[in-house]
Scaffold this active site. Structure first.
Site, PDB file in Angstrom:
ATOM      1  N   TYR A 223      11.499  50.838  -1.385  1.00 32.43           N
ATOM      2  CA  TYR A 223      10.857  49.982  -2.384  1.00 32.43           C
ATOM      3  C   TYR A 223       9.451  50.492  -2.602  1.00 32.43           C
ATOM      4  O   TYR A 223       8.713  50.710  -1.635  1.00 32.43           O
ATOM      5  CB  TYR A 223      10.835  48.536  -1.886  1.00 32.43           C
ATOM      6  CG  TYR A 223      10.159  47.553  -2.809  1.00 32.43           C
ATOM      7  CD1 TYR A 223      10.807  47.081  -3.948  1.00 32.43           C
ATOM      8  CD2 TYR A 223       8.877  47.071  -2.533  1.00 32.43           C
ATOM      9  CE1 TYR A 223      10.177  46.170  -4.796  1.00 32.43           C
ATOM     10  CE2 TYR A 223       8.254  46.159  -3.370  1.00 32.43           C
ATOM     11  CZ  TYR A 223       8.910  45.712  -4.498  1.00 32.43           C
ATOM     12  OH  TYR A 223       8.298  44.813  -5.330  1.00 32.43           O
TER      13      TYR A 223
ATOM     14  N   LYS B   3      -2.284  47.260   0.474  1.00 30.64           N
ATOM     15  CA  LYS B   3      -2.984  46.099   1.048  1.00 30.64           C
ATOM     16  C   LYS B   3      -3.832  46.337   2.300  1.00 30.64           C
ATOM     17  O   LYS B   3      -4.867  45.717   2.473  1.00 30.64           O
ATOM     18  CB  LYS B   3      -1.957  45.004   1.314  1.00 30.64           C
ATOM     19  CG  LYS B   3      -0.602  45.532   1.793  1.00 30.64           C
ATOM     20  CD  LYS B   3       0.559  44.599   1.398  1.00 30.64           C
ATOM     21  CE  LYS B   3       1.877  45.338   1.392  1.00 30.64           C
ATOM     22  NZ  LYS B   3       2.865  44.746   0.529  1.00 30.64           N
TER      23      LYS B   3
ATOM     24  N   ASP C 180       4.725  57.240   0.149  1.00 35.18           N
ATOM     25  CA  ASP C 180       4.298  55.868  -0.105  1.00 35.18           C
ATOM     26  C   ASP C 180       3.934  55.256   1.250  1.00 35.18           C
ATOM     27  O   ASP C 180       4.809  54.840   2.010  1.00 35.18           O
ATOM     28  CB  ASP C 180       5.420  55.080  -0.791  1.00 35.18           C
ATOM     29  CG  ASP C 180       5.006  53.651  -1.092  1.00 35.18           C
ATOM     30  OD1 ASP C 180       3.937  53.221  -0.600  1.00 35.18           O
ATOM     31  OD2 ASP C 180       5.752  52.945  -1.810  1.00 35.18           O
TER      32      ASP C 180
HETATM   33  N1  HOZ Z   1       6.941  45.358   0.016  1.00 35.97           N
HETATM   34  C1  HOZ Z   1       6.469  44.119   0.558  1.00 35.97           C
HETATM   35  C2  HOZ Z   1       7.567  43.455   1.288  1.00 35.97           C
HETATM   36  N2  HOZ Z   1       8.472  44.370   1.799  1.00 35.97           N
HETATM   37  C3  HOZ Z   1       5.837  43.389  -0.522  1.00 35.97           C
HETATM   38  C4  HOZ Z   1       5.649  41.946  -0.337  1.00 35.97           C
HETATM   39  C5  HOZ Z   1       6.000  41.268  -1.617  1.00 35.97           C
HETATM   40  O1  HOZ Z   1       6.775  41.843  -2.402  1.00 35.97           O
HETATM   41  O2  HOZ Z   1       5.521  40.151  -1.785  1.00 35.97           O
END
Ligand code: HOZ
Length: 431
Positions: free
Chosen positions: A144, A267, A239
């Protein structure tokens, strides 16, 4: 535990916010029940609106590596905010931040600050496309990289959790330029490269996957990607939104000693404020406007509060090596104690861990890629999650996420967590 106030808030929330949450992974839809609403957090702990206390293993999905409400970050914010919260103009702090990131991650010769990991990844692939004059990107099934259109193809995290890995709304003409391969399977990558000669601008990868649960790279996988990208003039993007400053100070690229061409960060460099960044080779980065033609912009990019909080955190991570020693010790203790219990009871659970990222997969088979992760019993995971919550342990509410340990987790916290895991596993497997 009583969750009456959270439940009432959720009932109000669903009237005005889609699904009642501002990011899908916060909802408890895949684990059952309604999400708890958090009022405050400190160190390893969080409290909800009903006054329940939790040991937190989400850590805002990674950035709270030193624990919540960490004093030096709060102090930095207090000092900076009185001078104004946003200027939309250049500041000294942005220069300091760029220098700090470059000093920690040497593959990053130049860096551009943005406001989220999504912004970082979508900007990075635009840049890679412009640099190579090619259109296609290759990502891995289950990885992701935020929610930009090009990445919502076989996507992990909330997209996998909620069954929308290929989201409606992404046009066919965008999707046709995203190729996918299997994580940890270099042959699947070579096959795509052969089928699309001189068409692939970039390969983007989570070097340690966090978004289908924690999956480490196999021995030579990252190295093989590097070699392939060099041979084919493909831009390799790591990433490191989750792994940067987490699996080692210099991220996965330091831990596995591989230099990507570009890196995306998120973050963790904001110390809990909304931040992202992308950086890498000067030759590529110089193509970004205004020094080059690739356009990308943002009013709040390099925001003074975010820079101050992020730098306060990064400076501690850079100077205090005991943080990473502690994270490794805590992760290893949890893995060992829980692993022994699982082996003794012969429960169908596999633990993956890299440093302070960890997932308990509800299956007995090794987890090396998205297909392996899909074999998990998500119903059992949901029951386990609810039992853990009831024991005062807040885990990511999805089988396809990694839990994050912070340096604020004490030995007592870990002890309590192990006991809760033992109780919860016994409950779900012996019900
Ligand atoms: N990629 C994060 C969770 N695996 C992001 C958190 C979100 O999407 O709020």
């Amino acid at each position: 535990m009583i969750h009456t106030t959270s439940e009432k808030l959720f009932d109000r929330a669903v009237q005005v916010i889609p699904g009642g949450v501002n990011s899908p992974v916060r909802a408890f839809a895949s684990v059952g029940g309604k999400p708890v609403f958090i009022t405050k957090a400190s160190g390893s702990r969080m409290w909800d609106v009903d006054g329940n206390e939790y040991i937190d293993y989400v850590g805002s999905w990674g950035p709270m590596i030193l624990g919540h409400a960490y004093q030096p970050i709060l102090d930095a914010l207090r000092t900076v905010m009185t001078d104004g919260t946003s200027f939309g103009a250049a500041t000294e702090r942005e220069v300091e931040m760029a220098e700090l990131i470059r000093s920690i991650m040497p593959s990053i010769e130049m860096v551009r600050m943005v406001n989220s990991g999504t912004e970082a990844t979508m900007s990075a692939i635009r840049l890679a496309r412009a640099y190579t004059k090619r259109n296609k990107i290759l990502k891995f099934d289950g990885c992701y990289h935020g929610h930009a259109d090009s990445f919502l193809i076989k996507a992990g995290s909330g997209a996998a959790t909620f069954g929308v890995p290929d989201s409606p709304g992404v046009t066919a003409s965008v999707a046709e330029h995203t190729l996918t391969a299997e994580f940890n399977n270099i042959e699947s990558v070579r096959a795509q490269v052969q089928q699309h000669p001189h068409e692939i601008a970039s390969i983007i990868v989570e070097p340690v996957v966090g978004n289908m649960g924690c999956i480490p790279p196999k021995n030579n996988f990252l190295n093989d990607l590097r070699t392939l990208c060099d041979a084919e003039n493909i831009v390799l993007i790591f990433d490191e939104v989750m792994t940067g400053f987490r699996v080692a100070l210099g991220g996965a690229q330091e831990r596995f000693n591989i230099k990507p061409d570009l890196t995306t960060l998120g973050k963790i460099i904001g110390g809990g404020l909304p931040v992202g960044a992308y950086g890498g080779k000067k030759e590529i980065m110089k193509m970004i406007a205004p020094s080059g033609p690739v356009y990308q912009a943002g009013t709040l990019s390099g925001n003074p509060l975010a820079m101050a909080a992020g730098m306060a955190q990064l400076k501690i991570l850079k100077t205090d090596s005991s943080v990473y020693e502690k994270l490794e010790q805590s992760g290893s203790l949890l893995e060992k104690e829980i692993g022994q219990f699982i082996a003794q009871k012969k429960y169908s659970v596999t633990i993956n861990r890299v440093g302070s990222m960890m997932t308990l997969f509800f299956t007995s088979q090794p987890i090396r890629n998205a297909d392996d992760a899909r074999t998990c019993n998500t119903k059992l995971f949901g029951e386990f999650f609810q039992s853990m919550l009831n024991e005062g342990i807040y885990l990511p509410p999805s089988q396809f996420e990694a839990a994050f340990i912070s340096s604020a987790h004490s030995s007592k916290d870990l002890e309590k967590t192990v006991k809760a895991v033992q109780k919860s596993l016994s409950k779900v497997f012996e019900m």
